[in-house]
Structures are given as C-alpha cells and as structure tokens.
Design an enzyme around this catalytic site. Structure first.
Site, PDB file in Angstrom:
ATOM      1  N   ASP A  23      -9.794   3.392   1.586  1.00  0.00           N
ATOM      2  CA  ASP A  23      -9.643   2.917   3.330  1.00  0.00           C
ATOM      3  C   ASP A  23     -11.039   3.852   4.009  1.00  0.00           C
ATOM      4  O   ASP A  23     -12.089   2.642   4.542  1.00  0.00           O
ATOM      5  CB  ASP A  23      -9.580   2.143   3.797  1.00  0.00           C
ATOM      6  CG  ASP A  23      -8.024   1.028   3.299  1.00  0.00           C
ATOM      7  OD1 ASP A  23      -9.665  -0.016   2.891  1.00  0.00           O
ATOM      8  OD2 ASP A  23      -7.050   0.611   3.179  1.00  0.00           O
ATOM      9  N   LYS A  56       0.730  -1.227   0.379  1.00  0.00           N
ATOM     10  CA  LYS A  56       0.038  -0.023  -0.088  1.00  0.00           C
ATOM     11  C   LYS A  56       1.047   1.376  -0.095  1.00  0.00           C
ATOM     12  O   LYS A  56       0.179   2.284  -0.628  1.00  0.00           O
ATOM     13  CB  LYS A  56      -1.416  -0.146   1.032  1.00  0.00           C
ATOM     14  CG  LYS A  56      -2.152  -0.602   1.470  1.00  0.00           C
ATOM     15  CD  LYS A  56      -2.924  -0.765   2.419  1.00  0.00           C
ATOM     16  CE  LYS A  56      -4.500  -1.827   1.926  1.00  0.00           C
ATOM     17  NZ  LYS A  56      -5.438  -1.038   3.120  1.00  0.00           N
TER      18      LYS A  56
HETATM   19  P1  NAP Z   1      -0.597  -2.807  12.413  1.00  0.00           P
HETATM   20  O1  NAP Z   1       0.301  -1.395  11.003  1.00  0.00           O
HETATM   21  O2  NAP Z   1       0.065  -4.115  11.897  1.00  0.00           O
HETATM   22  O3  NAP Z   1      -0.773  -2.322  13.830  1.00  0.00           O
HETATM   23  C1  NAP Z   1      -1.101  -3.217  14.816  1.00  0.00           C
HETATM   24  C2  NAP Z   1      -1.702  -2.145  16.124  1.00  0.00           C
HETATM   25  O4  NAP Z   1      -2.044  -2.889  16.574  1.00  0.00           O
HETATM   26  C3  NAP Z   1      -0.506  -1.651  16.763  1.00  0.00           C
HETATM   27  O5  NAP Z   1      -0.888  -0.323  16.923  1.00  0.00           O
HETATM   28  C4  NAP Z   1      -0.152  -3.060  17.693  1.00  0.00           C
HETATM   29  O6  NAP Z   1       0.789  -1.772  18.176  1.00  0.00           O
HETATM   30  C5  NAP Z   1      -1.142  -2.875  18.303  1.00  0.00           C
HETATM   31  N1  NAP Z   1      -1.600  -4.303  18.967  1.00  0.00           N
HETATM   32  C6  NAP Z   1      -1.377  -6.035  17.654  1.00  0.00           C
HETATM   33  N2  NAP Z   1      -1.721  -6.669  18.721  1.00  0.00           N
HETATM   34  C7  NAP Z   1      -2.106  -5.806  20.415  1.00  0.00           C
HETATM   35  C8  NAP Z   1      -2.632  -6.406  21.079  1.00  0.00           C
HETATM   36  N3  NAP Z   1      -2.495  -7.941  20.997  1.00  0.00           N
HETATM   37  N4  NAP Z   1      -2.147  -5.795  22.315  1.00  0.00           N
HETATM   38  C9  NAP Z   1      -2.869  -4.754  21.919  1.00  0.00           C
HETATM   39  N5  NAP Z   1      -2.726  -3.955  20.564  1.00  0.00           N
HETATM   40  C10 NAP Z   1      -1.856  -4.794  19.492  1.00  0.00           C
HETATM   41  O7  NAP Z   1      -2.126  -2.910  11.506  1.00  0.00           O
HETATM   42  P2  NAP Z   1      -2.393  -1.913  10.429  1.00  0.00           P
HETATM   43  O8  NAP Z   1      -2.360  -2.224   9.299  1.00  0.00           O
HETATM   44  O9  NAP Z   1      -2.635  -0.492  11.233  1.00  0.00           O
HETATM   45  O10 NAP Z   1      -4.428  -2.924  11.065  1.00  0.00           O
HETATM   46  C11 NAP Z   1      -5.250  -3.139  12.089  1.00  0.00           C
HETATM   47  C12 NAP Z   1      -6.027  -3.363  11.923  1.00  0.00           C
HETATM   48  O11 NAP Z   1      -7.116  -2.900  10.915  1.00  0.00           O
HETATM   49  C13 NAP Z   1      -5.754  -4.376  11.645  1.00  0.00           C
HETATM   50  O12 NAP Z   1      -6.483  -5.529  12.239  1.00  0.00           O
HETATM   51  C14 NAP Z   1      -7.715  -5.153  10.673  1.00  0.00           C
HETATM   52  O13 NAP Z   1      -8.101  -6.189  10.974  1.00  0.00           O
HETATM   53  C15 NAP Z   1      -7.639  -3.764  10.776  1.00  0.00           C
HETATM   54  N6  NAP Z   1      -8.277  -3.796   9.158  1.00  0.00           N
HETATM   55  C16 NAP Z   1      -9.528  -2.903   8.516  1.00  0.00           C
HETATM   56  C17 NAP Z   1     -10.252  -2.861   7.488  1.00  0.00           C
HETATM   57  C18 NAP Z   1     -10.964  -3.094   7.022  1.00  0.00           C
HETATM   58  O14 NAP Z   1     -11.721  -2.963   5.890  1.00  0.00           O
HETATM   59  N7  NAP Z   1     -12.108  -3.556   8.138  1.00  0.00           N
HETATM   60  C19 NAP Z   1      -8.609  -2.648   6.725  1.00  0.00           C
HETATM   61  C20 NAP Z   1      -7.360  -2.606   6.995  1.00  0.00           C
HETATM   62  C21 NAP Z   1      -7.168  -3.277   8.050  1.00  0.00           C
HETATM   63  P3  NAP Z   1       2.306  -2.580  19.048  1.00  0.00           P
HETATM   64  O15 NAP Z   1       2.512  -0.745  17.948  1.00  0.00           O
HETATM   65  O16 NAP Z   1       2.682  -1.754  20.665  1.00  0.00           O
HETATM   66  O17 NAP Z   1       2.267  -3.191  17.820  1.00  0.00           O
END
Ligand code: NAP
Length: 289
Positions: free
Chosen positions: A108, A72
């Site tokens: 998004d 992305k």
């Molecule tokens: P990312 O860049 O990998 O970031 C993950 C985030 O989650 C970080 O802030 C991480 O904290 C935190 N995290 C992970 N495990 C955790 C835990 N056990 N307890 C507390 N915090 C935790 O991921 P992303 O790309 O931003 O995506 C985030 C979410 O968005 C995903 O779950 C995905 O399902 C959702 N999403 C939804 C859509 C939709 O269309 N509905 C589209 C895209 C994404 P740290 O910084 O401390 O590691």
C-alpha cells in the site's frame, strides 16, 4: 487471455467482505497484459479461519495472496517471514511464497509513493500534513519518514489518537518527526503551500458530502491535496482544495500501484506505464466515474 490449464498459477484476495473488491479486475488484466498464466480470485474468510486459509493456500500451491480488512495485522502471526517495511508499518497486504510458507509485504505504502511520484508530488525535505490517525494515516507517516520527509503534522478528529501515532512514529524516528493536533487546530501548523494527505474515511461513498475540514481558510494554505479515497473519484476534500487554488488527486493510482507492486513480487515481471494508466481508467469506469 490464457485458458486455465495444468500450469495456471493461482493468486487471490483474503478478507471479509471481499465481494466489492476491484483487485480481480486489476490483477487479471495485468496477467493478460503481461502474458502470465495466472488467475486471481476473491476468497471471503470467516472470522477465526485466517490461519486455516493461509495454510490452505500454501497446501494448494497458491503463488500469492492479497490481504484486506480485517486481517492486515492478524495475518502477521501466520507468516514465515516479514519484510522490514511491513513490520514497521504493522500491516501486511501481500503474501509471497518463500521457503516454508509466505513472506508478508506492505505494498500500500510503496504504492502510494509510486503514485505520488507519478503525479509529480515530491516528498523529500518537505513538511507534510496528514489528516486522520487510523491504520492508513499511521502507515503514511512511516512511509514519509522512510522517504525523507522533513516532518509530519498529524491532525485527527480524536486528538488522542493523533498523539498516540505521533509518539509511536517519533520513537521509530529517534527524533521529533511527527506532531499531533486536533482537526480544528490547523492554525498552529504554520508555513504555506502545504502538501496534505487526506487519510480519513470522511467523504467516502456513500457519504460523499463529507470532508474532514470545511473551513475555506484551511484550504487557502493547501498547494496539493492528496486524497486516499478513490470512490468517489472527486471527493468534497478535492473540490475544496481546488476552490482554494490547490491541485487535487484521488487514491485511484495508489490502489492500482499497490496491485502492480504485488503482481511484480509474485511474477518477477515489470508492469509498464501504459498498462498502469489503462488500469486507472478501467477502475474509474468500473466505479461508474
Ligand atoms: P480507520 O482506521 O477506520 O480510520 C479512519 C480515520 O478517519 C480516523 O482517523 C477517523 O477519526 C477519521 N474519520 C472518520 N470519519 C470522519 C469524519 N466524519 N470527520 C473526520 N474524521 C473522520 O481507516 P483506515 O483503514 O485508516 O482508512 C482510511 C482511508 O484510507 C479510507 O477512507 C480508505 O478509503 C483509504 N484507503 C485507500 C486505499 C487506496 O488504495 N487508495 C487503501 C486503503 C485505504 P477518529 O479517530 O476521530 O475516529
């Protein structure tokens, strides 16, 4: 459905992996519902092949592409143009043909905004709590800035990352718009009736027993808990929100609307509400929810 013929337009998804994507289901259903002669397919792209994939799609006259993890941000280097919102967010998930190549968009965040409107969640003038500081949380903060939220409180397990995102968004805003906290410091937020956007990956399948915050005291402040996770359909965060007396939503509508906005950009058609609702039902069924 149109049987593919000499006039069929091709769209697709590039990323790695793409095998579990729901986008072909969403896009091909919309093509059928709106009578477009269009097919949509997933294309796994190996590391190092992104430029070749975009040039190949152009050479093959693909109408458009969606882009998913891990490309992305990297795809920006291969665009002819970029939409200003996508540029601010720093992530492109949709390519639309333009003069000399593809123009990159982020659907998004407009998708999340449209989903929230549909769910009756108002943003303007409101302070919003964001859980997480990853790529999506950052994009949510930018979207909330653009849509007139009063401010955001960014809470993250790793506080440094929340600080970095808040700093970046404040630079963009030209004022103090975002504040950063460690997850356990929610007591410093103040106010009542919080709108909380859950943008961490905690609770996502298969780790369905996880939530970023467990403390019932946190959930007593939550009026609306908007989880961006769509699998499972009801996350632990949503259950905790409801137990505290709040309303809870999942990320299914966001996923559907990002697809709808991409489809509308490619085809110039408008997808109606009943098709959007049907897509949400189909998606949950496909996930076994
Ligand atoms: P990312 O860049 O990998 O970031 C993950 C985030 O989650 C970080 O802030 C991480 O904290 C935190 N995290 C992970 N495990 C955790 C835990 N056990 N307890 C507390 N915090 C935790 O991921 P992303 O790309 O931003 O995506 C985030 C979410 O968005 C995903 O779950 C995905 O399902 C959702 N999403 C939804 C859509 C939709 O269309 N509905 C589209 C895209 C994404 P740290 O910084 O401390 O590691």
């Amino acid at each position: 459905m149109h049987t593919p013929d000499g006039h069929t337009r091709t769209c697709g998804l590039i990323g790695n992996p793409v095998a579990h994507t729901l986008s072909p289901l969403i896009q091909n259903h919309m093509a059928q519902a709106t009578g477009q002669n269009l097919v949509y397919l997933p294309f796994p792209v190996a590391k190092g092949d992104l430029g070749a994939a975009v040039r190949g799609a152009l050479a093959l006259d693909f109408l458009g592409l969606n882009v998913t993890v891990p490309y992305k941000s990297d795809v920006v280097a291969y665009l002819a143009e970029i939409d200003p919102l996508a540029e601010r967010i720093g992530a492109v998930n949709t390519l639309v043909r333009c003069q000399g190549g593809y123009k990159g968009y982020n659907t998004d965040m407009p998708g999340l905004y449209r989903a929230m409107q549909q769910d009756g969640v108002k943003i303007a003038g409101r302070d919003v709590v964001i859980l997480g500081a990853g790529g999506v949380a950052r994009a949510v903060a930018v979207m909330l800035l653009e849509r007139g939220a009063a401010g955001v409180h960014i809470l993250n397990r790793t506080e440094d990352k929340a600080q970095a995102v808040a700093q970046e968004v404040n630079m963009m805003a030209g004022k103090s718009f975002a504040r950063a906290y460690a997850l356990e410091d929610y007591g410093r937020i103040g106010g009542e009736d919080w709108l909380v956007v859950q943008a961490t990956s905690a609770g996502m399948h298969p780790h369905v027993e996880d939530a970023p915050i467990e403390d019932p005291e946190f959930y007593r402040h939550v009026e609306i808990g908007y989880d961006l996770i769509f699998n499972p359909g009801v996350t632990r965060f949503m259950k905790l929100t409801k137990s505290g007396g709040g309303r809870a939503y999942n990320g299914a509508r966001m996923l559907v609307y990002q697809g709808i906005i991409a489809f509308e950009l490619w085809t110039g058609t408008c997808v109606n509400q009943s098709t959007a609702d049907e897509l949400c039902r189909m998606m949950m069924q496909a996930l076994g929810q």
